[in-house]
Design a protein around this motif. Sequence first.
Motif, PDB file in Angstrom:
ATOM      1  N   LYS A  41       0.865  -1.177   0.000  1.00 47.88           N
ATOM      2  CA  LYS A  41       0.000   0.000   0.000  1.00 47.88           C
ATOM      3  C   LYS A  41       0.905   1.232   0.000  1.00 47.88           C
ATOM      4  O   LYS A  41       1.631   1.486   0.962  1.00 47.88           O
ATOM      5  CB  LYS A  41      -0.911   0.030   1.224  1.00 47.88           C
ATOM      6  N   ILE A  42       0.851   1.980  -1.095  1.00 46.05           N
ATOM      7  CA  ILE A  42       1.644   3.201  -1.214  1.00 46.05           C
ATOM      8  C   ILE A  42       0.862   4.313  -0.523  1.00 46.05           C
ATOM      9  O   ILE A  42      -0.245   4.656  -0.922  1.00 46.05           O
ATOM     10  CB  ILE A  42       1.907   3.572  -2.689  1.00 46.05           C
ATOM     11  N   ASN A  43       1.450   4.866   0.541  1.00 44.89           N
ATOM     12  CA  ASN A  43       0.790   5.907   1.334  1.00 44.89           C
ATOM     13  C   ASN A  43       1.178   7.319   0.931  1.00 44.89           C
ATOM     14  O   ASN A  43       0.370   8.235   1.057  1.00 44.89           O
ATOM     15  CB  ASN A  43       1.107   5.711   2.817  1.00 44.89           C
ATOM     16  N   ALA A  44       2.419   7.498   0.486  1.00 41.17           N
ATOM     17  CA  ALA A  44       2.882   8.842   0.140  1.00 41.17           C
ATOM     18  C   ALA A  44       4.030   8.762  -0.852  1.00 41.17           C
ATOM     19  O   ALA A  44       4.868   7.867  -0.775  1.00 41.17           O
ATOM     20  CB  ALA A  44       3.345   9.588   1.386  1.00 41.17           C
ATOM     21  N   LEU A  45       4.039   9.697  -1.788  1.00 36.61           N
ATOM     22  CA  LEU A  45       5.142   9.867  -2.726  1.00 36.61           C
ATOM     23  C   LEU A  45       5.322  11.357  -2.943  1.00 36.61           C
ATOM     24  O   LEU A  45       4.385  12.051  -3.349  1.00 36.61           O
ATOM     25  CB  LEU A  45       4.868   9.170  -4.057  1.00 36.61           C
ATOM     26  N   ASP A  59       7.350  12.527 -14.136  1.00 41.65           N
ATOM     27  CA  ASP A  59       6.343  11.523 -14.463  1.00 41.65           C
ATOM     28  C   ASP A  59       6.375  10.465 -13.375  1.00 41.65           C
ATOM     29  O   ASP A  59       7.456  10.092 -12.901  1.00 41.65           O
ATOM     30  CB  ASP A  59       6.664  10.798 -15.782  1.00 41.65           C
ATOM     31  N   VAL A  60       5.210   9.943 -13.000  1.00 43.40           N
ATOM     32  CA  VAL A  60       5.106   8.802 -12.096  1.00 43.40           C
ATOM     33  C   VAL A  60       4.154   7.823 -12.759  1.00 43.40           C
ATOM     34  O   VAL A  60       3.097   8.222 -13.257  1.00 43.40           O
ATOM     35  CB  VAL A  60       4.582   9.214 -10.701  1.00 43.40           C
ATOM     36  N   SER A  61       4.534   6.529 -12.778  1.00 43.10           N
ATOM     37  CA  SER A  61       3.705   5.541 -13.455  1.00 43.10           C
ATOM     38  C   SER A  61       3.669   4.224 -12.695  1.00 43.10           C
ATOM     39  O   SER A  61       4.572   3.898 -11.927  1.00 43.10           O
ATOM     40  CB  SER A  61       4.191   5.308 -14.885  1.00 43.10           C
ATOM     41  N   TYR A  62       2.594   3.477 -12.952  1.00 42.22           N
ATOM     42  CA  TYR A  62       2.375   2.157 -12.360  1.00 42.22           C
ATOM     43  C   TYR A  62       2.526   1.127 -13.465  1.00 42.22           C
ATOM     44  O   TYR A  62       1.913   1.248 -14.526  1.00 42.22           O
ATOM     45  CB  TYR A  62       0.975   2.097 -11.747  1.00 42.22           C
ATOM     46  N   ILE A  96       1.359  11.267  -4.386  1.00 44.35           N
ATOM     47  CA  ILE A  96       0.441  10.321  -3.753  1.00 44.35           C
ATOM     48  C   ILE A  96       0.396  10.655  -2.273  1.00 44.35           C
ATOM     49  O   ILE A  96       1.426  10.921  -1.659  1.00 44.35           O
ATOM     50  CB  ILE A  96       0.910   8.861  -3.943  1.00 44.35           C
ATOM     51  N   SER A  97      -0.826  10.643  -1.719  1.00 42.01           N
ATOM     52  CA  SER A  97      -0.999  10.879  -0.280  1.00 42.01           C
ATOM     53  C   SER A  97      -1.975   9.835   0.261  1.00 42.01           C
ATOM     54  O   SER A  97      -2.507   9.028  -0.494  1.00 42.01           O
ATOM     55  CB  SER A  97      -1.533  12.288  -0.025  1.00 42.01           C
ATOM     56  N   LYS A  98      -2.204   9.873   1.553  1.00 45.88           N
ATOM     57  CA  LYS A  98      -3.160   8.935   2.168  1.00 45.88           C
ATOM     58  C   LYS A  98      -4.529   9.001   1.487  1.00 45.88           C
ATOM     59  O   LYS A  98      -5.241   8.014   1.413  1.00 45.88           O
ATOM     60  CB  LYS A  98      -3.329   9.233   3.659  1.00 45.88           C
ATOM     61  N   ASP A  99      -4.890  10.189   0.981  1.00 49.83           N
ATOM     62  CA  ASP A  99      -6.181  10.365   0.311  1.00 49.83           C
ATOM     63  C   ASP A  99      -6.239   9.666  -1.044  1.00 49.83           C
ATOM     64  O   ASP A  99      -7.319   9.394  -1.562  1.00 49.83           O
ATOM     65  CB  ASP A  99      -6.488  11.850   0.099  1.00 49.83           C
ATOM     66  N   THR A 100      -5.066   9.418  -1.641  1.00 43.50           N
ATOM     67  CA  THR A 100      -5.011   8.810  -2.973  1.00 43.50           C
ATOM     68  C   THR A 100      -4.122   7.575  -2.974  1.00 43.50           C
ATOM     69  O   THR A 100      -3.388   7.319  -3.927  1.00 43.50           O
ATOM     70  CB  THR A 100      -4.492   9.826  -4.016  1.00 43.50           C
ATOM     71  N   ALA A 101      -4.156   6.798  -1.896  1.00 47.22           N
ATOM     72  CA  ALA A 101      -3.296   5.624  -1.752  1.00 47.22           C
ATOM     73  C   ALA A 101      -3.478   4.660  -2.913  1.00 47.22           C
ATOM     74  O   ALA A 101      -4.515   4.631  -3.575  1.00 47.22           O
ATOM     75  CB  ALA A 101      -3.589   4.923  -0.429  1.00 47.22           C
ATOM     76  N   LEU A 102      -2.444   3.864  -3.146  1.00 46.57           N
ATOM     77  CA  LEU A 102      -2.409   2.928  -4.265  1.00 46.57           C
ATOM     78  C   LEU A 102      -1.993   1.557  -3.747  1.00 46.57           C
ATOM     79  O   LEU A 102      -1.035   1.455  -2.975  1.00 46.57           O
ATOM     80  CB  LEU A 102      -1.380   3.434  -5.286  1.00 46.57           C
ATOM     81  N   TYR A 103      -2.693   0.507  -4.152  1.00 52.40           N
ATOM     82  CA  TYR A 103      -2.308  -0.856  -3.797  1.00 52.40           C
ATOM     83  C   TYR A 103      -1.549  -1.477  -4.966  1.00 52.40           C
ATOM     84  O   TYR A 103      -1.988  -1.386  -6.104  1.00 52.40           O
ATOM     85  CB  TYR A 103      -3.535  -1.720  -3.482  1.00 52.40           C
ATOM     86  N   MET A 104      -0.420  -2.121  -4.663  1.00 52.22           N
ATOM     87  CA  MET A 104       0.390  -2.790  -5.678  1.00 52.22           C
ATOM     88  C   MET A 104       0.339  -4.299  -5.467  1.00 52.22           C
ATOM     89  O   MET A 104       0.723  -4.787  -4.415  1.00 52.22           O
ATOM     90  CB  MET A 104       1.850  -2.322  -5.603  1.00 52.22           C
ATOM     91  N   GLU A 105      -0.118  -5.028  -6.485  1.00 51.82           N
ATOM     92  CA  GLU A 105      -0.128  -6.480  -6.428  1.00 51.82           C
ATOM     93  C   GLU A 105       1.245  -7.019  -6.832  1.00 51.82           C
ATOM     94  O   GLU A 105       2.147  -6.263  -7.191  1.00 51.82           O
ATOM     95  CB  GLU A 105      -1.214  -7.024  -7.345  1.00 51.82           C
ATOM     96  N   LEU A 120      15.709  16.264  -8.979  1.00 55.36           N
ATOM     97  CA  LEU A 120      14.648  15.782  -8.105  1.00 55.36           C
ATOM     98  C   LEU A 120      15.123  14.740  -7.098  1.00 55.36           C
ATOM     99  O   LEU A 120      15.906  13.852  -7.431  1.00 55.36           O
ATOM    100  CB  LEU A 120      13.512  15.161  -8.924  1.00 55.36           C
ATOM    101  N   HIS A 121      14.614  14.874  -5.878  1.00 51.78           N
ATOM    102  CA  HIS A 121      14.728  13.842  -4.851  1.00 51.78           C
ATOM    103  C   HIS A 121      13.318  13.325  -4.614  1.00 51.78           C
ATOM    104  O   HIS A 121      12.383  14.118  -4.470  1.00 51.78           O
ATOM    105  CB  HIS A 121      15.287  14.413  -3.548  1.00 51.78           C
ATOM    106  N   VAL A 122      13.163  12.001  -4.582  1.00 51.05           N
ATOM    107  CA  VAL A 122      11.841  11.413  -4.353  1.00 51.05           C
ATOM    108  C   VAL A 122      11.876  10.564  -3.094  1.00 51.05           C
ATOM    109  O   VAL A 122      12.886   9.925  -2.775  1.00 51.05           O
ATOM    110  CB  VAL A 122      11.362  10.580  -5.556  1.00 51.05           C
ATOM    111  N   VAL A 123      10.761  10.573  -2.368  1.00 51.02           N
ATOM    112  CA  VAL A 123      10.597   9.771  -1.169  1.00 51.02           C
ATOM    113  C   VAL A 123       9.230   9.094  -1.268  1.00 51.02           C
ATOM    114  O   VAL A 123       8.226   9.756  -1.545  1.00 51.02           O
ATOM    115  CB  VAL A 123      10.679  10.624   0.122  1.00 51.02           C
ATOM    116  N   VAL A 124       9.220   7.787  -1.047  1.00 44.39           N
ATOM    117  CA  VAL A 124       7.977   7.024  -1.069  1.00 44.39           C
ATOM    118  C   VAL A 124       7.851   6.274   0.254  1.00 44.39           C
ATOM    119  O   VAL A 124       8.808   5.683   0.732  1.00 44.39           O
ATOM    120  CB  VAL A 124       7.891   6.077  -2.294  1.00 44.39           C
ATOM    121  N   SER A 125       6.655   6.328   0.839  1.00 47.12           N
ATOM    122  CA  SER A 125       6.360   5.629   2.079  1.00 47.12           C
ATOM    123  C   SER A 125       5.263   4.619   1.786  1.00 47.12           C
ATOM    124  O   SER A 125       4.248   4.977   1.174  1.00 47.12           O
ATOM    125  CB  SER A 125       5.900   6.635   3.144  1.00 47.12           C
ATOM    126  N   TYR A 126       5.489   3.363   2.232  1.00 48.78           N
ATOM    127  CA  TYR A 126       4.514   2.324   1.898  1.00 48.78           C
ATOM    128  C   TYR A 126       4.492   1.245   2.971  1.00 48.78           C
ATOM    129  O   TYR A 126       5.359   1.199   3.837  1.00 48.78           O
ATOM    130  CB  TYR A 126       4.798   1.724   0.526  1.00 48.78           C
TER     131      TYR A 126
END
Length: 130
Positions: A41-45, A59-62, A96-105, A120-126
């Motif tokens: 579950k991606i909580n924040a990016l 760009d961010v993609s799944y 991506i935030s808690k309001d727009t969380a994404l589930y990854m199978e 750019l520096h990126v940080v993802v919390s999941y």
Amino acid sequence: MSAPNIVNVATITGKTFYDALADTNLTSLVLNPASSGKVFKINALTAANVDGSSACNVDVSYHPSTTTAVGSTVSSTGYAIASTISVPNDATLVVISKDTALYMEESSVLAVKAYTAGDLHVVVSYEEIS
């Protein structure tokens, strides 16, 4: 692709990954490998522009069916989450935030591309759920 029933989980492990995007390749941030038995579950990016004078597009993609290593260039077909969004100099974009969380199978990748190397520096919390 499969994922565990998240109503009856055994473990939830919080994770954070970060990267300074040194080039303009599409780069994997989070990989849920095949047969992991987990759903992520991606909580924040966030994408922070560390350039003091110029904006940088991102760009961010799944990618639902791929096998690539984290930090590697992604070559599979993906689906846009954010496309060519400008991050002003010395600013941060919440993609991506808690309001727009994404589930990854299983067998899926979350990837990012900076249009200017080194900006750019990126940080993802999941959460890894199994």
